[in-house]
Design an enzyme around this catalytic site. Sequence first.
Site, PDB file in Angstrom:
ATOM      1  CE  LYS A  39      -0.364  -0.350   5.162  1.00 16.69           C
ATOM      2  NZ  LYS A  39      -0.806  -0.941   6.146  1.00 16.69           N
ATOM      3  NE  ARG A 138      -7.061  -0.072  11.491  1.00 18.96           N
ATOM      4  CZ  ARG A 138      -5.475  -0.096  10.937  1.00 18.96           C
ATOM      5  NH1 ARG A 138      -4.856   0.686  11.158  1.00 18.96           N
ATOM      6  NH2 ARG A 138      -5.369  -1.666  10.524  1.00 18.96           N
ATOM      7  CG  HIS A 167      -3.966  -4.791  11.941  1.00 16.95           C
ATOM      8  ND1 HIS A 167      -2.911  -5.275  11.262  1.00 16.95           N
ATOM      9  CD2 HIS A 167      -3.598  -3.413  11.967  1.00 16.95           C
ATOM     10  CE1 HIS A 167      -2.071  -4.289  11.050  1.00 16.95           C
ATOM     11  NE2 HIS A 167      -2.511  -3.320  11.280  1.00 16.95           N
ATOM     12  NE  ARG A 221      -2.604  -8.255   7.722  1.00 13.17           N
ATOM     13  CZ  ARG A 221      -3.182  -8.550   8.738  1.00 13.17           C
ATOM     14  NH1 ARG A 221      -3.765  -9.831   8.568  1.00 13.17           N
ATOM     15  NH2 ARG A 221      -3.300  -7.894  10.063  1.00 13.17           N
ATOM     16  CE1 TYR A 266      11.468  31.770   5.246  1.00 12.54           C
ATOM     17  CE2 TYR A 266      11.580  29.226   5.077  1.00 12.54           C
ATOM     18  CZ  TYR A 266      11.411  30.640   4.468  1.00 12.54           C
ATOM     19  OH  TYR A 266      11.239  30.770   3.090  1.00 12.54           O
ATOM     20  CB  CYS A 313      13.284  25.888   3.645  1.00  9.32           C
ATOM     21  SG  CYS A 313      14.479  27.001   4.617  1.00  9.32           S
ATOM     22  CG  MET A 314       8.109  24.211   0.165  1.00  9.82           C
ATOM     23  SD  MET A 314       6.988  25.195  -0.603  1.00  9.82           S
ATOM     24  CE  MET A 314       5.950  25.749   0.687  1.00  9.82           C
ATOM     25  CG  ASP A 315      11.025  24.678  -2.634  1.00 10.39           C
ATOM     26  OD1 ASP A 315      10.049  23.666  -2.397  1.00 10.39           O
ATOM     27  OD2 ASP A 315      10.552  25.696  -2.441  1.00 10.39           O
TER      28      ASP A 315
HETATM   29  C1  LIG Z   1       0.037  -1.852   6.677  1.00 14.34           C
HETATM   30  C2  LIG Z   1      -0.580  -3.211   7.367  1.00 14.34           C
HETATM   31  C3  LIG Z   1       0.096  -4.203   7.480  1.00 14.34           C
HETATM   32  C4  LIG Z   1       1.598  -4.252   7.461  1.00 14.34           C
HETATM   33  O1  LIG Z   1       2.406  -3.879   8.543  1.00 14.34           O
HETATM   34  P1  LIG Z   1       3.980  -3.740   8.874  1.00 14.34           P
HETATM   35  O2  LIG Z   1       4.011  -3.235  10.051  1.00 14.34           O
HETATM   36  O3  LIG Z   1       4.316  -2.667   7.800  1.00 14.34           O
HETATM   37  O4  LIG Z   1       4.307  -5.115   8.519  1.00 14.34           O
HETATM   38  C5  LIG Z   1      -0.332  -5.408   7.833  1.00 14.34           C
HETATM   39  N1  LIG Z   1      -1.644  -5.599   7.865  1.00 14.34           N
HETATM   40  C6  LIG Z   1      -2.634  -4.629   7.691  1.00 14.34           C
HETATM   41  C7  LIG Z   1      -4.131  -4.841   7.818  1.00 14.34           C
HETATM   42  C8  LIG Z   1      -2.184  -3.294   7.132  1.00 14.34           C
HETATM   43  O5  LIG Z   1      -2.887  -2.242   7.001  1.00 14.34           O
END
Ligand SMILES: *Cc1c(COP(=O)(O)O)cnc(C)c1O
Length: 374
Positions: A39, A138, A167, A221, A266, A313-315
């Site tokens: 992602k 969540r 999760h 995951r 700044y 700074c920005m750039d």
């Molecule tokens: C982002 C995400 C992960 C990955 O987590 P890491 O700590 O980067 O391994 C696994 N499961 C879900 C649902 C996530 O959103």
Amino acid sequence: MDPQSKKSWAEIDLKALAANYQALVRRLQVPTEILAVVKANAYGHGAVPVARCLAGQGCRFFGVAQLSEALELRRGKLRGRILVLSHLDLKEIPLLFRYRLTPVLDRIEMVRAISREARRRGGGNFPIHLKVDTGMGRLGLIPAEIPRFLRDFRCLENLRMEGIMTHLSEATDPVFTRFQRQEFQKAVRLFLDAGYRPLYTHSSNSAAVILRRTGGDNLVRAGLALYGAYPEYRLAKSGLTLKPVLTWKTRIQQIKKIPPGYRVGYGKMFLNRSARAVAVLPMGYADGYLRSLSNRAEVLVRGQRAPVIGSVCMDLTMVEVGRIPLVKAGDEVTLLGRDGRGEIRAEEMAAWAGTIPYEIFTSISGRVPRVYSG
Ligand SMILES: *Cc1c(COP(=O)(O)O)cnc(C)c1O
């Protein structure tokens, strides 16, 4: 693109990515498989090149947060299984079918709509994964909702419950993780008792894999670890060596000498007490070099550490290079990564900025071209 013309750029080492993937594979017991979380543009590393590299290493599962990210992978000719982990709208359902994407669901309305769409397309067993919330607060069904969900689900056709997931909120906490796993086991049991046989259960993220705390799951995951960073720096001592994949570089635009008493940046943030050489770098927070790194971070110049002075700074960003021999305009500067014996890791930069390595990577903006090797 000619590196000379780039203000800053990120070099992505696909060999390191492949090595991290194989290190994680070795960390798991057969037949547990890895779902590569790609992602947010593969945490800023470039979703398509990363996913294709991992597919070449044998990875068959990929995870994205939203549908547009899945479509980008399909357009990039990625063929594996793609799970849409976080967001899905009713109007996106036809695209799931068209691009063979696998939704992660927790609301019966969405499940129902997918079942209807499957019927409209002539039936079949469209695979879905269900999400259970065991303590993240969540997404996911909370355990008390599962019996009701199962009663409603039983009436739906043309769906195959391929996976059940949860999760972890803090995989480094063994007590809470054990609690979440017990809740998950109870939830899975409810599905089994109702006659469902999901092929996959999955709950682990990178930290759980690194700590070998993956429960009884057959899919994990992993995101951050693939990119060579530890979710918490102390996990670097866990016996798993991860290689940073991304090196972020720039070049010194100009060097100027400033007298004692002169200020930099700044808000007059840095007060110069002695004569110094300031190198001006052509990148800043608009490139994703966080403003919270002002007056705190270090960069590598000719293999040596040089402090960021004044506000980012920005750039533009200023660093002090008075003690670096032979330094000159045009020299490469490493913001993140290795130069000679020096190394700045995302974990260290995150500590300077008061954040986590995830945010360091995902902040690197679209202005920064990604260059691939390996
Ligand atoms: C982002 C995400 C992960 C990955 O987590 P890491 O700590 O980067 O391994 C696994 N499961 C879900 C649902 C996530 O959103």
